[in-house]
Write a protein that holds these residues in place. Sequence first.
Motif, PDB file in Angstrom:
ATOM      1  N   GLN A  23       0.848  -1.174   0.000  1.00 33.71           N
ATOM      2  CA  GLN A  23       0.000   0.000   0.000  1.00 33.71           C
ATOM      3  C   GLN A  23       0.889   1.231   0.000  1.00 33.71           C
ATOM      4  OE1 GLN A  23      -3.153   0.294  -0.308  1.00 33.71           O
ATOM      5  NE2 GLN A  23      -4.027  -1.695   0.117  1.00 33.71           N
ATOM      6  N   HIS A 198      -3.599   1.756  -7.702  1.00 35.39           N
ATOM      7  CA  HIS A 198      -4.502   1.496  -6.588  1.00 35.39           C
ATOM      8  C   HIS A 198      -5.950   1.624  -7.075  1.00 35.39           C
ATOM      9  CE1 HIS A 198      -0.799   2.153  -4.429  1.00 35.39           C
ATOM     10  NE2 HIS A 198      -1.363   1.961  -3.265  1.00 35.39           N
ATOM     11  N   GLU A 223      -7.403  -1.717  -3.040  1.00 37.32           N
ATOM     12  CA  GLU A 223      -6.720  -2.887  -3.593  1.00 37.32           C
ATOM     13  C   GLU A 223      -5.541  -2.434  -4.439  1.00 37.32           C
ATOM     14  OE1 GLU A 223      -5.432  -6.062  -6.086  1.00 37.32           O
ATOM     15  OE2 GLU A 223      -6.395  -4.230  -6.856  1.00 37.32           O
ATOM     16  N   LEU A 229      -6.027  -6.948   0.375  1.00 40.00           N
ATOM     17  CA  LEU A 229      -7.142  -6.015   0.288  1.00 40.00           C
ATOM     18  C   LEU A 229      -7.311  -5.316   1.633  1.00 40.00           C
ATOM     19  CD1 LEU A 229      -9.665  -4.977  -1.312  1.00 40.00           C
ATOM     20  CD2 LEU A 229     -10.938  -6.830  -0.208  1.00 40.00           C
TER      21      LEU A 229
END
Length: 310
Positions: A23, A198, A223, A229
Amino acid sequence: MKNRILILVAVISSFCLVEVSAQQDAQYTQYMYNTLSINPAYAGARDGLSTLLLYRTQWVGLDGAPDTGTFNIHSPIGQEDKVGLGLSVVNDRIGPTQETYFNASFSYSINTSDEGKLSLGIHGGGSLLDIKYSELSQYNNGDVLLQSDIDNKFSPQVGAGVYYRSADKWYLGLSVPNILETKYFDNESLSQASERMHIFLMGGYVFDINTDLKLKPAFLFKEVSGAPLQADLTLNALFKEKFTFGLAYRWSAAVSGLLGYQVSDSLMLGFGYDREVTDLGKTKFDSGSFEVFLRFEPRDVTKILSPRFF
């Protein structure tokens, strides 16, 4: 020393000898007030000029932990309010790295029914990346990877989104803030970091409990390739159109409390606090994460606006 080692490990992991992904976009607990940073189709959705300042400091007590400042401004234009324009600037810092994102947004809305409105949006801009390798303590002063800093490395950004709302009852949005995959290092260097695409899915519904109380459950799913997730689940309550309070859960990551106060018809102040449920939250190095925002929306006295919860 221990907390410096922890953040150093996190930073080095992002620039190791193999390509990694995780992320990467800035994280927000109060995403429901900061929609323009996630979805360009939201530009103009507040039915008037709207500006937002938000500051987030994460994992307080851990040296070099993420630190994010955000500024948004957007408004509908024209007589029919079908076109929306916006500007978003985000400054994200972690350890010796700092990245500033800036995007101009354009949206176009279509009335699908008497109450429904579908908005399509795009934004374009770029980011500037700084990495201060000189701020790291080096075990080997001759390490070629840490010889020179990266200053204001520019990368273009293009994003798109759709946003649907039905009067003041519910909304649903899908967006990709950056379609382009950015590689910060070429293949000849010892390391390579890629910023992956993303995908964000968000939504919410407003329940009118009585004349004084409204409840709004909301969600945000994120995601990105190579990472699990991420799901944010939130329940906010609006009391007498003045006080907002809520709880949130970031799946397998954190629990949060949210507070908001409508200071005047034009000004809202909000506060959020996260507590990690991971092993990091059990250490003395993490005192939680804090968010504060200020939203200003000058009211047009010639136009009656119904109270908006989103």
